[in-house]
Design a protein around this motif. Structure first.
Motif, PDB file in Angstrom:
ATOM      1  N   TYR A  14       0.835  -1.202   0.000  1.00 47.64           N
ATOM      2  CA  TYR A  14       0.000   0.000   0.000  1.00 47.64           C
ATOM      3  C   TYR A  14       0.873   1.258   0.000  1.00 47.64           C
ATOM      4  O   TYR A  14       0.606   2.212  -0.734  1.00 47.64           O
ATOM      5  CB  TYR A  14      -0.946  -0.026   1.206  1.00 47.64           C
ATOM      6  CG  TYR A  14      -1.903   1.129   1.238  1.00 47.64           C
ATOM      7  CD1 TYR A  14      -2.960   1.208   0.332  1.00 47.64           C
ATOM      8  CD2 TYR A  14      -1.757   2.143   2.174  1.00 47.64           C
ATOM      9  CE1 TYR A  14      -3.836   2.279   0.357  1.00 47.64           C
ATOM     10  CE2 TYR A  14      -2.640   3.215   2.205  1.00 47.64           C
ATOM     11  CZ  TYR A  14      -3.676   3.276   1.292  1.00 47.64           C
ATOM     12  OH  TYR A  14      -4.545   4.339   1.314  1.00 47.64           O
ATOM     13  N   LYS A  15       1.939   1.245   0.802  1.00 46.88           N
ATOM     14  CA  LYS A  15       2.864   2.376   0.838  1.00 46.88           C
ATOM     15  C   LYS A  15       3.519   2.579  -0.524  1.00 46.88           C
ATOM     16  O   LYS A  15       3.699   3.712  -0.964  1.00 46.88           O
ATOM     17  CB  LYS A  15       3.925   2.171   1.919  1.00 46.88           C
ATOM     18  CG  LYS A  15       3.430   2.483   3.314  1.00 46.88           C
ATOM     19  CD  LYS A  15       4.428   2.256   4.424  1.00 46.88           C
ATOM     20  CE  LYS A  15       5.854   2.484   4.132  1.00 46.88           C
ATOM     21  NZ  LYS A  15       6.754   2.285   5.275  1.00 46.88           N
ATOM     22  N   LYS A  16       3.864   1.486  -1.192  1.00 48.93           N
ATOM     23  CA  LYS A  16       4.479   1.563  -2.519  1.00 48.93           C
ATOM     24  C   LYS A  16       3.506   2.187  -3.518  1.00 48.93           C
ATOM     25  O   LYS A  16       3.891   3.034  -4.325  1.00 48.93           O
ATOM     26  CB  LYS A  16       4.916   0.175  -2.984  1.00 48.93           C
ATOM     27  CG  LYS A  16       5.536   0.148  -4.356  1.00 48.93           C
ATOM     28  CD  LYS A  16       6.854   0.887  -4.401  1.00 48.93           C
ATOM     29  CE  LYS A  16       7.512   0.726  -5.762  1.00 48.93           C
ATOM     30  NZ  LYS A  16       8.761   1.457  -5.872  1.00 48.93           N
ATOM     31  N   LEU A  17       2.233   1.805  -3.465  1.00 58.70           N
ATOM     32  CA  LEU A  17       1.227   2.397  -4.353  1.00 58.70           C
ATOM     33  C   LEU A  17       1.106   3.904  -4.106  1.00 58.70           C
ATOM     34  O   LEU A  17       1.029   4.690  -5.051  1.00 58.70           O
ATOM     35  CB  LEU A  17      -0.129   1.718  -4.159  1.00 58.70           C
ATOM     36  CG  LEU A  17      -0.293   0.340  -4.765  1.00 58.70           C
ATOM     37  CD1 LEU A  17      -1.613  -0.277  -4.327  1.00 58.70           C
ATOM     38  CD2 LEU A  17      -0.211   0.400  -6.279  1.00 58.70           C
ATOM     39  N   LEU A  18       1.086   4.306  -2.841  1.00 59.06           N
ATOM     40  CA  LEU A  18       1.017   5.732  -2.509  1.00 59.06           C
ATOM     41  C   LEU A  18       2.252   6.480  -3.000  1.00 59.06           C
ATOM     42  O   LEU A  18       2.162   7.597  -3.516  1.00 59.06           O
ATOM     43  CB  LEU A  18       0.839   5.928  -1.007  1.00 59.06           C
ATOM     44  CG  LEU A  18      -0.510   5.517  -0.433  1.00 59.06           C
ATOM     45  CD1 LEU A  18      -0.501   5.654   1.080  1.00 59.06           C
ATOM     46  CD2 LEU A  18      -1.631   6.336  -1.045  1.00 59.06           C
ATOM     47  N   GLU A  19       3.396   5.851  -2.857  1.00 58.89           N
ATOM     48  CA  GLU A  19       4.654   6.427  -3.314  1.00 58.89           C
ATOM     49  C   GLU A  19       4.612   6.662  -4.829  1.00 58.89           C
ATOM     50  O   GLU A  19       5.004   7.730  -5.314  1.00 58.89           O
ATOM     51  CB  GLU A  19       5.774   5.421  -2.979  1.00 58.89           C
ATOM     52  CG  GLU A  19       7.152   5.933  -2.900  1.00 58.89           C
ATOM     53  CD  GLU A  19       8.078   4.790  -2.484  1.00 58.89           C
ATOM     54  OE1 GLU A  19       8.745   4.245  -3.388  1.00 58.89           O
ATOM     55  OE2 GLU A  19       8.115   4.446  -1.287  1.00 58.89           O
ATOM     56  N   LEU A  20       4.111   5.670  -5.567  1.00 55.29           N
ATOM     57  CA  LEU A  20       3.998   5.800  -7.018  1.00 55.29           C
ATOM     58  C   LEU A  20       3.031   6.919  -7.391  1.00 55.29           C
ATOM     59  O   LEU A  20       3.290   7.697  -8.309  1.00 55.29           O
ATOM     60  CB  LEU A  20       3.541   4.476  -7.637  1.00 55.29           C
ATOM     61  CG  LEU A  20       4.568   3.354  -7.651  1.00 55.29           C
ATOM     62  CD1 LEU A  20       3.924   2.032  -8.050  1.00 55.29           C
ATOM     63  CD2 LEU A  20       5.722   3.696  -8.584  1.00 55.29           C
ATOM     64  N   ARG A  21       1.943   6.996  -6.674  1.00 55.42           N
ATOM     65  CA  ARG A  21       0.943   8.050  -6.937  1.00 55.42           C
ATOM     66  C   ARG A  21       1.548   9.432  -6.708  1.00 55.42           C
ATOM     67  O   ARG A  21       1.407  10.337  -7.527  1.00 55.42           O
ATOM     68  CB  ARG A  21      -0.272   7.846  -6.050  1.00 55.42           C
ATOM     69  CG  ARG A  21      -1.336   8.883  -6.274  1.00 55.42           C
ATOM     70  CD  ARG A  21      -2.569   8.561  -5.449  1.00 55.42           C
ATOM     71  NE  ARG A  21      -3.505   9.654  -5.558  1.00 55.42           N
ATOM     72  CZ  ARG A  21      -3.883  10.411  -4.549  1.00 55.42           C
ATOM     73  NH1 ARG A  21      -3.428  10.187  -3.335  1.00 55.42           N
ATOM     74  NH2 ARG A  21      -4.742  11.389  -4.732  1.00 55.42           N
ATOM     75  N   LYS A  22       2.245   9.593  -5.575  1.00 54.42           N
ATOM     76  CA  LYS A  22       2.846  10.891  -5.250  1.00 54.42           C
ATOM     77  C   LYS A  22       3.948  11.282  -6.230  1.00 54.42           C
ATOM     78  O   LYS A  22       4.160  12.467  -6.480  1.00 54.42           O
ATOM     79  CB  LYS A  22       3.402  10.875  -3.822  1.00 54.42           C
ATOM     80  CG  LYS A  22       2.323  10.904  -2.765  1.00 54.42           C
ATOM     81  CD  LYS A  22       2.913  10.857  -1.374  1.00 54.42           C
ATOM     82  CE  LYS A  22       1.823  10.812  -0.320  1.00 54.42           C
ATOM     83  NZ  LYS A  22       2.365  10.745   1.037  1.00 54.42           N
ATOM     84  N   SER A  23       4.631  10.292  -6.788  1.00 52.48           N
ATOM     85  CA  SER A  23       5.717  10.577  -7.732  1.00 52.48           C
ATOM     86  C   SER A  23       5.203  10.913  -9.126  1.00 52.48           C
ATOM     87  O   SER A  23       5.984  11.284 -10.001  1.00 52.48           O
ATOM     88  CB  SER A  23       6.672   9.376  -7.810  1.00 52.48           C
ATOM     89  OG  SER A  23       6.064   8.317  -8.541  1.00 52.48           O
ATOM     90  N   GLY A  24       3.891  10.764  -9.356  1.00 53.17           N
ATOM     91  CA  GLY A  24       3.318  11.069 -10.665  1.00 53.17           C
ATOM     92  C   GLY A  24       3.331   9.907 -11.630  1.00 53.17           C
ATOM     93  O   GLY A  24       3.080  10.077 -12.821  1.00 53.17           O
ATOM     94  N   ALA A  25       3.619   8.714 -11.138  1.00 50.25           N
ATOM     95  CA  ALA A  25       3.701   7.537 -12.011  1.00 50.25           C
ATOM     96  C   ALA A  25       2.394   7.256 -12.759  1.00 50.25           C
ATOM     97  O   ALA A  25       2.416   6.733 -13.865  1.00 50.25           O
ATOM     98  CB  ALA A  25       4.099   6.302 -11.193  1.00 50.25           C
ATOM     99  N   PHE A  26       1.257   7.628 -12.170  1.00 49.68           N
ATOM    100  CA  PHE A  26      -0.032   7.353 -12.792  1.00 49.68           C
ATOM    101  C   PHE A  26      -0.504   8.492 -13.698  1.00 49.68           C
ATOM    102  O   PHE A  26      -1.581   8.412 -14.284  1.00 49.68           O
ATOM    103  CB  PHE A  26      -1.090   7.060 -11.721  1.00 49.68           C
ATOM    104  CG  PHE A  26      -0.786   5.831 -10.915  1.00 49.68           C
ATOM    105  CD1 PHE A  26      -0.883   4.575 -11.473  1.00 49.68           C
ATOM    106  CD2 PHE A  26      -0.380   5.935  -9.591  1.00 49.68           C
ATOM    107  CE1 PHE A  26      -0.595   3.432 -10.741  1.00 49.68           C
ATOM    108  CE2 PHE A  26      -0.094   4.806  -8.842  1.00 49.68           C
ATOM    109  CZ  PHE A  26      -0.197   3.551  -9.424  1.00 49.68           C
TER     110      PHE A  26
END
Length: 110
Positions: free
Chosen positions: A11-23
């Protein structure tokens, strides 16, 4: 306890990806979806300056997935042992096709 920790880390990894703009490519580009009900497989692709590819395998068996040619990088593979899965998908770049484990998803970018 290990499973709960891996779920929390995932879950933390998904949030990290979201915050980094990956999506971001899914927000700013046209999304091409392809589903195969027989194989229980769904793919989403957003091509542009930044591209994103997601493949979701809802079946009980591994599935072969085709992706457009290019220098794709693995962002996340939910079936990896790190997240409590049974397999390990490790690669720096993908050609055109690869195997995705049962009941998992893979997220790639380029």
């Amino acid at each position: 306890m290990k499973r709960r920790n891996s779920f929390f880390s995932f879950y933390k990894k998904l949030l990290e990806l979201r915050k980094s703009g990956a999506f971001e490519p899914f927000r700013s580009n046209e999304i091409i979806s392809d589903s195969n009900e027989e194989k229980r497989l769904l793919t989403l692709t957003a091509e542009g300056e930044k591209s994103l590819f997601a493949a979701f395998n809802f079946s009980d068996s591994d599935q072969e997935v085709n992706v457009a040619e290019g220098s794709w990088q693995l962002l996340l593979a939910s079936g990896n042992k790190e997240w409590g899965g049974t397999q390990e998908i490790k690669f720096q770049s993908i050609s055109n096709n690869f195997q995705i484990p049962a009941h998992s998803f893979v997220l790639l970018n380029k």
